[in-house]
Motif scaffolding. Structure first.
Motif, PDB file in Angstrom:
ATOM      1  N   GLY A 118      40.476 -32.704 -66.687  1.00  0.00           N
ATOM      2  CA  GLY A 118      40.337 -31.300 -67.063  1.00  0.00           C
ATOM      3  C   GLY A 118      41.679 -30.693 -67.406  1.00  0.00           C
ATOM      4  O   GLY A 118      41.773 -29.759 -68.210  1.00  0.00           O
ATOM      5  N   ILE A 119      42.736 -31.184 -66.760  1.00  0.00           N
ATOM      6  CA  ILE A 119      44.114 -30.914 -67.174  1.00  0.00           C
ATOM      7  C   ILE A 119      44.530 -32.151 -67.975  1.00  0.00           C
ATOM      8  O   ILE A 119      44.712 -33.223 -67.401  1.00  0.00           O
ATOM      9  CB  ILE A 119      45.040 -30.702 -65.971  1.00  0.00           C
ATOM     10  CG1 ILE A 119      44.604 -29.462 -65.190  1.00  0.00           C
ATOM     11  CG2 ILE A 119      46.497 -30.566 -66.413  1.00  0.00           C
ATOM     12  CD1 ILE A 119      45.367 -29.248 -63.895  1.00  0.00           C
ATOM     13  N   PRO A 120      44.641 -32.042 -69.282  1.00  0.00           N
ATOM     14  CA  PRO A 120      44.826 -33.237 -70.111  1.00  0.00           C
ATOM     15  C   PRO A 120      46.272 -33.726 -70.137  1.00  0.00           C
ATOM     16  O   PRO A 120      47.164 -33.055 -70.651  1.00  0.00           O
ATOM     17  CB  PRO A 120      44.386 -32.768 -71.496  1.00  0.00           C
ATOM     18  CG  PRO A 120      44.675 -31.295 -71.505  1.00  0.00           C
ATOM     19  CD  PRO A 120      44.447 -30.820 -70.087  1.00  0.00           C
ATOM     20  N   ALA A 121      46.494 -34.898 -69.568  1.00  0.00           N
ATOM     21  CA  ALA A 121      47.816 -35.530 -69.675  1.00  0.00           C
ATOM     22  C   ALA A 121      48.067 -35.890 -71.132  1.00  0.00           C
ATOM     23  O   ALA A 121      47.135 -36.088 -71.919  1.00  0.00           O
ATOM     24  CB  ALA A 121      47.868 -36.778 -68.804  1.00  0.00           C
ATOM     25  N   LEU A 122      49.338 -35.965 -71.499  1.00  0.00           N
ATOM     26  CA  LEU A 122      49.723 -36.293 -72.867  1.00  0.00           C
ATOM     27  C   LEU A 122      50.308 -37.701 -72.924  1.00  0.00           C
ATOM     28  O   LEU A 122      50.864 -38.194 -71.942  1.00  0.00           O
ATOM     29  CB  LEU A 122      50.758 -35.293 -73.380  1.00  0.00           C
ATOM     30  CG  LEU A 122      50.332 -33.825 -73.386  1.00  0.00           C
ATOM     31  CD1 LEU A 122      51.502 -32.950 -73.803  1.00  0.00           C
ATOM     32  CD2 LEU A 122      49.139 -33.604 -74.301  1.00  0.00           C
ATOM     33  N   SER A 123      50.198 -38.326 -74.073  1.00  0.00           N
ATOM     34  CA  SER A 123      50.781 -39.643 -74.289  1.00  0.00           C
ATOM     35  C   SER A 123      51.469 -39.682 -75.650  1.00  0.00           C
ATOM     36  O   SER A 123      51.008 -39.044 -76.607  1.00  0.00           O
ATOM     37  CB  SER A 123      49.713 -40.739 -74.226  1.00  0.00           C
ATOM     38  OG  SER A 123      49.182 -40.845 -72.914  1.00  0.00           O
ATOM     39  N   ASP A 124      52.577 -40.404 -75.701  1.00  0.00           N
ATOM     40  CA  ASP A 124      53.331 -40.606 -76.945  1.00  0.00           C
ATOM     41  C   ASP A 124      53.617 -39.289 -77.665  1.00  0.00           C
ATOM     42  O   ASP A 124      53.211 -39.091 -78.825  1.00  0.00           O
ATOM     43  CB  ASP A 124      52.574 -41.558 -77.877  1.00  0.00           C
ATOM     44  CG  ASP A 124      52.302 -42.899 -77.218  1.00  0.00           C
ATOM     45  OD1 ASP A 124      53.220 -43.419 -76.551  1.00  0.00           O
ATOM     46  OD2 ASP A 124      51.172 -43.412 -77.353  1.00  0.00           O
ATOM     47  N   PRO A 125      54.308 -38.358 -76.994  1.00  0.00           N
ATOM     48  CA  PRO A 125      54.595 -37.067 -77.627  1.00  0.00           C
ATOM     49  C   PRO A 125      55.561 -37.216 -78.796  1.00  0.00           C
ATOM     50  O   PRO A 125      56.296 -38.199 -78.901  1.00  0.00           O
ATOM     51  CB  PRO A 125      55.232 -36.268 -76.489  1.00  0.00           C
ATOM     52  CG  PRO A 125      55.906 -37.309 -75.654  1.00  0.00           C
ATOM     53  CD  PRO A 125      54.969 -38.489 -75.678  1.00  0.00           C
ATOM     54  N   LYS A 126      55.565 -36.216 -79.652  1.00  0.00           N
ATOM     55  CA  LYS A 126      56.520 -36.170 -80.761  1.00  0.00           C
ATOM     56  C   LYS A 126      57.752 -35.391 -80.322  1.00  0.00           C
ATOM     57  O   LYS A 126      57.690 -34.557 -79.403  1.00  0.00           O
ATOM     58  CB  LYS A 126      55.875 -35.543 -81.990  1.00  0.00           C
ATOM     59  CG  LYS A 126      54.690 -36.348 -82.523  1.00  0.00           C
ATOM     60  CD  LYS A 126      54.180 -35.775 -83.820  1.00  0.00           C
ATOM     61  CE  LYS A 126      52.983 -36.569 -84.335  1.00  0.00           C
ATOM     62  NZ  LYS A 126      53.287 -37.999 -84.514  1.00  0.00           N
ATOM     63  N   PHE A 127      58.876 -35.646 -81.002  1.00  0.00           N
ATOM     64  CA  PHE A 127      60.135 -35.007 -80.655  1.00  0.00           C
ATOM     65  C   PHE A 127      60.819 -34.466 -81.906  1.00  0.00           C
ATOM     66  O   PHE A 127      60.588 -34.952 -83.022  1.00  0.00           O
ATOM     67  CB  PHE A 127      61.074 -36.002 -79.954  1.00  0.00           C
ATOM     68  CG  PHE A 127      60.624 -36.378 -78.576  1.00  0.00           C
ATOM     69  CD1 PHE A 127      61.106 -35.711 -77.460  1.00  0.00           C
ATOM     70  CD2 PHE A 127      59.698 -37.397 -78.389  1.00  0.00           C
ATOM     71  CE1 PHE A 127      60.679 -36.048 -76.189  1.00  0.00           C
ATOM     72  CE2 PHE A 127      59.267 -37.749 -77.128  1.00  0.00           C
ATOM     73  CZ  PHE A 127      59.755 -37.072 -76.026  1.00  0.00           C
ATOM     74  N   VAL A 128      61.680 -33.466 -81.689  1.00  0.00           N
ATOM     75  CA  VAL A 128      62.527 -32.927 -82.755  1.00  0.00           C
ATOM     76  C   VAL A 128      63.951 -32.845 -82.230  1.00  0.00           C
ATOM     77  O   VAL A 128      64.189 -32.892 -81.017  1.00  0.00           O
ATOM     78  CB  VAL A 128      62.043 -31.537 -83.213  1.00  0.00           C
ATOM     79  CG1 VAL A 128      60.637 -31.607 -83.775  1.00  0.00           C
ATOM     80  CG2 VAL A 128      62.097 -30.532 -82.063  1.00  0.00           C
TER      81      VAL A 128
END
Length: 320
Positions: free
Chosen positions: A52-62
């Motif tokens: 329900g709290i969605p973990a993130l994977s492979d985020p993008k970066f700047v």
């Protein structure tokens, strides 16, 4: 009391007593016969269901120099690994997702943040059982997030990095030496460093859904023993292994050298758990911990009640 906290409190007040049999339907692949938890009532629903709290994977970066939209004093988790560009993970994203599964070079990591304990830790995802990917169970223990790995659906305590339920019970993740600092501090040192880009999910990033939490009288969803020595349960402490230095002491001194390490505090970082907008939070400062050789030391700036809950025999470094 704020709307989100009211909703969470209602869920917890009406929830059934913790019982693995009740969880089996939601967690058919979790082996509840294996656990280090002695009292199942310590684990309770935090409100949201599994993921329900969605973990993130492979985020993008700047590039830090190109990033806009972050306030100067906003807190970020800084990860500086040898041979890799420094990375910053803003709490404005982690406060909504709590876990980011990422990879720096050949090292898979999990960047974690539990708002109710103010615990920000980064773990190496490699174990003797393989590389793990983590999600949020929606459960809490001593008000701290319980994570799970998607490979075996074992449950993990975020504050300690230990598997507490399931096939991998007793396995520990390696914590990495990271720290919380302001966006200005990170960008000043690493203008060519990388900062996590805003996720594409529909969230009001920059808003604090736990407004006023770290100045509350007591922790939410916690009914354990309070800290000794009259220390306020929501006072921040710097934890290094089983020792805790009250932030009030470090803030007054500016620098403390004892127990073989040096702790330093500087002003300029906003609390993510104060006002409704994270970049407007009061100044709680930034902490850096190093050893005798100047190397960064694994530590956590968490709330005092959480330290006492997970290290009940821990040492309080009061300077008396």
């Amino acid at each position: 009391m704020k709307p989100l906290i009211i909703a969470i409190s209602i869920v917890c007040a009406t929830a059934a007593f913790a019982d693995p049999a009740r969880w089996q339907g939601e967690w058919p692949d979790t082996d509840f016969s294996l656990s280090s938890v002695r009292n199942w009532s310590e684990i309770r629903s935090g409100g949201p269901p599994k993921d329900g709290i969605p973990a993130l994977s492979d985020p993008k970066f700047v590039r830090a120099s190109a990033k806009s939209g972050l306030g100067a004093t906003e807190p970020v988790i800084t990860v500086e690994l040898k041979g890799a560009q420094a990375r910053a993970y803003p709490l404005r994203y982690l406060i909504w997702h709590e876990i980011v599964n990422d990879r720096i070079g050949h090292r898979p990591i999990a960047v974690t943040y539990c708002p109710l304990c103010n615990s920000g830790l980064v773990f190496d995802r490699r174990t003797e059982h393989g590389v793990l990917n983590f999600g949020v169970t929606g459960k809490l223990r001593n008000s701290d997030m319980v994570m799970y790995d998607r490979e075996t659906e074992s449950w993990w305590q975020q504050a300690t990095g230990e598997a507490i339920v399931g096939q991998l019970t007793g396995t520990r993740l390696q914590a990495l030496p990271i720290w919380l600092e302001s966006w200005t501090e990170f960008r000043g040192r690493h203008p060519d460093g990388l900062v996590m880009a805003e996720p594409t999910l529909n969230r009001d990033y920059g808003r604090n859904p736990y407004r006023g939490y770290d100045t509350s009288r007591q922790p939410f969803l916690y009914d354990g023993e309070m800290p000794p020595y009259g220390i306020h349960p929501l006072e921040r402490v710097v934890r290094v292994k089983d020792r805790a230095w009250p932030l009030t002491r470090l803030r007054t001194k500016g620098q403390i050298s004892e127990a073989g390490i040096t702790l330093r505090w500087v002003a300029g970082q906003a609390s993510a758990l104060d006002t409704s907008r994270i970049d407007k939070g009061r100044d709680v400062g930034s902490v850096r911990v190093t050893d005798g050789a100047g190397r960064d030391v694994v530590h956590d700036v968490m709330f005092a009640f959480a330290f006492h809950a997970f290290w009940p025999g821990g040492h309080w470094m009061l300077g008396n």
